[in-house]
Design a protein around this motif. Structure first.
Motif, PDB file in Angstrom:
ATOM      1  N   VAL A  89      -2.982   4.002   1.704  1.00 49.33           N
ATOM      2  CA  VAL A  89      -3.644   3.644   0.448  1.00 49.33           C
ATOM      3  C   VAL A  89      -4.243   4.874  -0.234  1.00 49.33           C
ATOM      4  N   ASP A  90      -4.858   5.741   0.548  1.00 55.53           N
ATOM      5  CA  ASP A  90      -5.587   6.879  -0.016  1.00 55.53           C
ATOM      6  C   ASP A  90      -4.786   8.177  -0.036  1.00 55.53           C
ATOM      7  N   GLY A  91      -3.685   8.217   0.694  1.00 51.66           N
ATOM      8  CA  GLY A  91      -2.898   9.440   0.770  1.00 51.66           C
ATOM      9  C   GLY A  91      -1.897   9.564  -0.368  1.00 51.66           C
ATOM     10  N   PRO A  92      -0.976  10.535  -0.288  1.00 51.29           N
ATOM     11  CA  PRO A  92       0.051  10.699  -1.335  1.00 51.29           C
ATOM     12  C   PRO A  92       0.860   9.415  -1.477  1.00 51.29           C
ATOM     13  N   PRO A  93       1.107   8.946  -2.691  1.00 49.33           N
ATOM     14  CA  PRO A  93       1.810   7.667  -2.877  1.00 49.33           C
ATOM     15  C   PRO A  93       3.274   7.742  -2.448  1.00 49.33           C
ATOM     16  N   LEU A  94       3.618   7.021  -1.405  1.00 45.84           N
ATOM     17  CA  LEU A  94       4.995   7.030  -0.892  1.00 45.84           C
ATOM     18  C   LEU A  94       6.023   6.492  -1.890  1.00 45.84           C
ATOM     19  N   PRO A  95       5.693   5.446  -2.675  1.00 46.18           N
ATOM     20  CA  PRO A  95       6.722   4.884  -3.567  1.00 46.18           C
ATOM     21  C   PRO A  95       6.944   5.679  -4.856  1.00 46.18           C
ATOM     22  N   ALA A  96       6.118   6.686  -5.131  1.00 44.18           N
ATOM     23  CA  ALA A  96       6.210   7.360  -6.428  1.00 44.18           C
ATOM     24  C   ALA A  96       7.450   8.240  -6.598  1.00 44.18           C
TER      25      ALA A  96
ATOM     26  N   LEU B 298       7.202  -1.861  -7.633  1.00 41.58           N
ATOM     27  CA  LEU B 298       6.702  -2.972  -6.811  1.00 41.58           C
ATOM     28  C   LEU B 298       5.853  -2.457  -5.656  1.00 41.58           C
ATOM     29  N   ALA B 299       6.364  -1.447  -4.953  1.00 38.97           N
ATOM     30  CA  ALA B 299       5.621  -0.907  -3.811  1.00 38.97           C
ATOM     31  C   ALA B 299       4.356  -0.179  -4.265  1.00 38.97           C
ATOM     32  N   ASP B 300       4.480   0.622  -5.327  1.00 34.92           N
ATOM     33  CA  ASP B 300       3.329   1.396  -5.802  1.00 34.92           C
ATOM     34  C   ASP B 300       2.229   0.482  -6.334  1.00 34.92           C
ATOM     35  N   SER B 301       2.611  -0.514  -7.136  1.00 35.65           N
ATOM     36  CA  SER B 301       1.614  -1.435  -7.694  1.00 35.65           C
ATOM     37  C   SER B 301       0.960  -2.270  -6.600  1.00 35.65           C
ATOM     38  N   SER B 302       1.743  -2.632  -5.577  1.00 34.91           N
ATOM     39  CA  SER B 302       1.171  -3.410  -4.477  1.00 34.91           C
ATOM     40  C   SER B 302       0.070  -2.626  -3.780  1.00 34.91           C
ATOM     41  N   VAL B 303       0.331  -1.335  -3.522  1.00 35.50           N
ATOM     42  CA  VAL B 303      -0.660  -0.503  -2.841  1.00 35.50           C
ATOM     43  C   VAL B 303      -1.884  -0.279  -3.732  1.00 35.50           C
ATOM     44  N   GLU B 304      -1.623   0.100  -4.999  1.00 40.70           N
ATOM     45  CA  GLU B 304      -2.732   0.429  -5.899  1.00 40.70           C
ATOM     46  C   GLU B 304      -3.592  -0.790  -6.207  1.00 40.70           C
ATOM     47  N   HIS B 305      -2.966  -1.945  -6.446  1.00 36.16           N
ATOM     48  CA  HIS B 305      -3.738  -3.136  -6.777  1.00 36.16           C
ATOM     49  C   HIS B 305      -4.411  -3.725  -5.538  1.00 36.16           C
ATOM     50  N   TYR B 306      -3.816  -3.490  -4.364  1.00 38.30           N
ATOM     51  CA  TYR B 306      -4.508  -3.877  -3.122  1.00 38.30           C
ATOM     52  C   TYR B 306      -5.768  -3.036  -2.964  1.00 38.30           C
ATOM     53  N   ARG B 307      -5.660  -1.744  -3.291  1.00 40.88           N
ATOM     54  CA  ARG B 307      -6.838  -0.881  -3.222  1.00 40.88           C
ATOM     55  C   ARG B 307      -7.898  -1.358  -4.205  1.00 40.88           C
ATOM     56  N   GLY B 308      -7.456  -1.909  -5.344  1.00 43.14           N
ATOM     57  CA  GLY B 308      -8.396  -2.440  -6.324  1.00 43.14           C
ATOM     58  C   GLY B 308      -8.821  -3.866  -6.039  1.00 43.14           C
ATOM     59  N   SER B 309      -8.402  -4.394  -4.858  1.00 46.44           N
ATOM     60  CA  SER B 309      -8.810  -5.738  -4.406  1.00 46.44           C
ATOM     61  C   SER B 309      -8.395  -6.839  -5.378  1.00 46.44           C
ATOM     62  N   PHE B 310      -7.411  -6.565  -6.236  1.00 48.09           N
ATOM     63  CA  PHE B 310      -6.922  -7.551  -7.200  1.00 48.09           C
ATOM     64  C   PHE B 310      -8.081  -8.192  -7.955  1.00 48.09           C
ATOM     65  N   ARG B 311      -9.008  -7.325  -8.408  1.00 46.02           N
ATOM     66  CA  ARG B 311     -10.193  -7.837  -9.111  1.00 46.02           C
ATOM     67  C   ARG B 311      -9.814  -8.619 -10.366  1.00 46.02           C
TER      68      ARG B 311
ATOM     69  N   ALA C  35       5.194  11.329   3.128  1.00 45.17           N
ATOM     70  CA  ALA C  35       4.954  10.783   4.467  1.00 45.17           C
ATOM     71  C   ALA C  35       4.305  11.839   5.361  1.00 45.17           C
ATOM     72  N   PHE C  36       4.739  13.088   5.197  1.00 46.03           N
ATOM     73  CA  PHE C  36       4.112  14.178   5.949  1.00 46.03           C
ATOM     74  C   PHE C  36       2.652  14.337   5.532  1.00 46.03           C
ATOM     75  N   GLY C  37       2.387  14.171   4.229  1.00 46.43           N
ATOM     76  CA  GLY C  37       1.008  14.248   3.753  1.00 46.43           C
ATOM     77  C   GLY C  37       0.139  13.160   4.344  1.00 46.43           C
ATOM     78  N   VAL C  38       0.692  11.954   4.487  1.00 46.18           N
ATOM     79  CA  VAL C  38      -0.060  10.861   5.117  1.00 46.18           C
ATOM     80  C   VAL C  38      -0.360  11.203   6.576  1.00 46.18           C
ATOM     81  N   SER C  39       0.613  11.809   7.265  1.00 43.62           N
ATOM     82  CA  SER C  39       0.424  12.131   8.681  1.00 43.62           C
ATOM     83  C   SER C  39      -0.656  13.179   8.887  1.00 43.62           C
ATOM     84  N   ARG C  40      -0.922  14.003   7.864  1.00 45.78           N
ATOM     85  CA  ARG C  40      -1.932  15.059   8.001  1.00 45.78           C
ATOM     86  C   ARG C  40      -3.353  14.548   7.772  1.00 45.78           C
ATOM     87  N   ALA C  41      -3.493  13.339   7.220  1.00 44.74           N
ATOM     88  CA  ALA C  41      -4.832  12.781   7.005  1.00 44.74           C
ATOM     89  C   ALA C  41      -5.459  12.412   8.345  1.00 44.74           C
TER      90      ALA C  41
END
Length: 299
Positions: free
Chosen positions: A268-275, A53-66, A250-256
């Motif tokens: 959205v663009d960093g390491p996927p937190l829900p994976a 649920l969390a991963d698909s929400s982030v990925e499909h939000y990035r895809g703008s739910f085209r 989360a540490f990877g996101v903080s380094r961006a």
């Protein structure tokens, strides 16, 4: 007056308790163990559904739910999460038809999503190439929804002690969990290879879970208690790695650039937190199946 009424109610309750115990159908220890393993598997399906649920929400939000169909996995994962939490609280040794239907729906939506994501990868220039596998629609996400549905259906059959395809449900559940771990390792290996394994800890998700999956598959084929003890250790390690992976990501996101202050972009663009919790969910399902396999295994 109130005290007298309460005392009379207590007397009636005490008198009715022996009659209620006679009317209650006894549940054998084996059925109780199966129901407990079923609840554990429901919880495992809940962890996996939450990850999807969390991963698909982030990925499909990035895809703008085209594509309007991009909403379907979110709804299916949410329903699976609710059904799984309900199953985790249900200690009855019977299958629930409503939950079973939700799990079947989740598996079907995941299978359709797997087809869409595969088509998305293959329609790109170069078709099946490393670049398209890295940056195309992730194949692992809909596969995880399929697994959540299969684990949930397995939970309902485990709690009843039923057989699946002529085999004990626990052995089938162990096999599905082992295959799911192997697939998740492949997805993690692909994405960590894209990241050039720049952090030495990125090796752990492609090193430890394959051992756990192999041991669990061996238990499904030929259960034995000594093998089960070793498999349990590796499955617990895999479950812990899944939780630790959230911290690493989360540490990877903080380094961006901008860190968590720029969370709208970096999440959205960093390491996927829900994976990473996918490993935890599959390991929990494997542990539930393992408990039943060890009970039925000889020394």
């Amino acid at each position: 007056m109130a005290r007298l009424a309460i005392q009379q109610l207590d007397d009636i309750t005490d008198a009715a308790r022996p009659v209620a115990s006679l009317l209650r159908f006894p549940v054998s220890p084996r059925r109780q163990a199966a129901a407990r393993a079923g609840r554990q598997t429901n919880i495992a399906a809940a962890v996996l559904a939450l990850s999807v649920l969390a991963d698909s929400s982030v990925e499909h939000y990035r895809g703008s739910f085209r594509n309007r169909a991009m909403v379907a996995p979110l709804g299916a994962a949410a329903l699976t999460l609710v059904a799984s939490l309900s199953g985790g609280l249900d200690d009855r040794p019977q299958r629930h038809r409503g939950r079973d239907g939700v799990y079947a729906l989740a598996a079907a939506v995941g299978a359709l999503g797997l087809g869409f994501h595969t088509y998305n990868v293959l329609k790109r220039p170069g078709r099946l190439s490393w670049h398209n596998l890295f940056y195309g629609a992730p194949v692992g996400a809909p596969a995880a929804l399929v697994l959540a549905g299969l684990l949930g259906r397995g939970a309902e059959r485990v709690r009843e002690g039923r057989r699946v395809m002529g085999l004990p449900a626990a052995r089938v559940l162990a096999g599905v969990s082992a295959l799911g771990l192997a697939g998740t390792v492949g997805e993690a290996g692909l994405l960590h290879f894209r990241g050039a394994f720049q952090n030495p800890a990125m090796v752990l998700p492609v090193a430890a879970p394959p051992v756990a999956a192999s041991l669990l598959a061996a238990m499904a084929a030929a259960p034995s208690k000594p093998l089960g003890r070793v498999a349990r250790l590796w499955l617990k390690l895999t479950a812990g790695l899944g939780l630790a992976g959230v911290g690493f990501h989360a540490f990877g996101v903080s380094r961006a650039m901008g860190g968590w202050r720029n969370w709208r972009q970096n999440v959205v663009d960093g390491p996927p937190l829900p994976a990473p919790p996918s490993f935890t969910g599959l390991a929990l399902a494997g542990l539930a199946a393992l408990s039943l396999l060890m009970e039925s295994a000889g020394d």
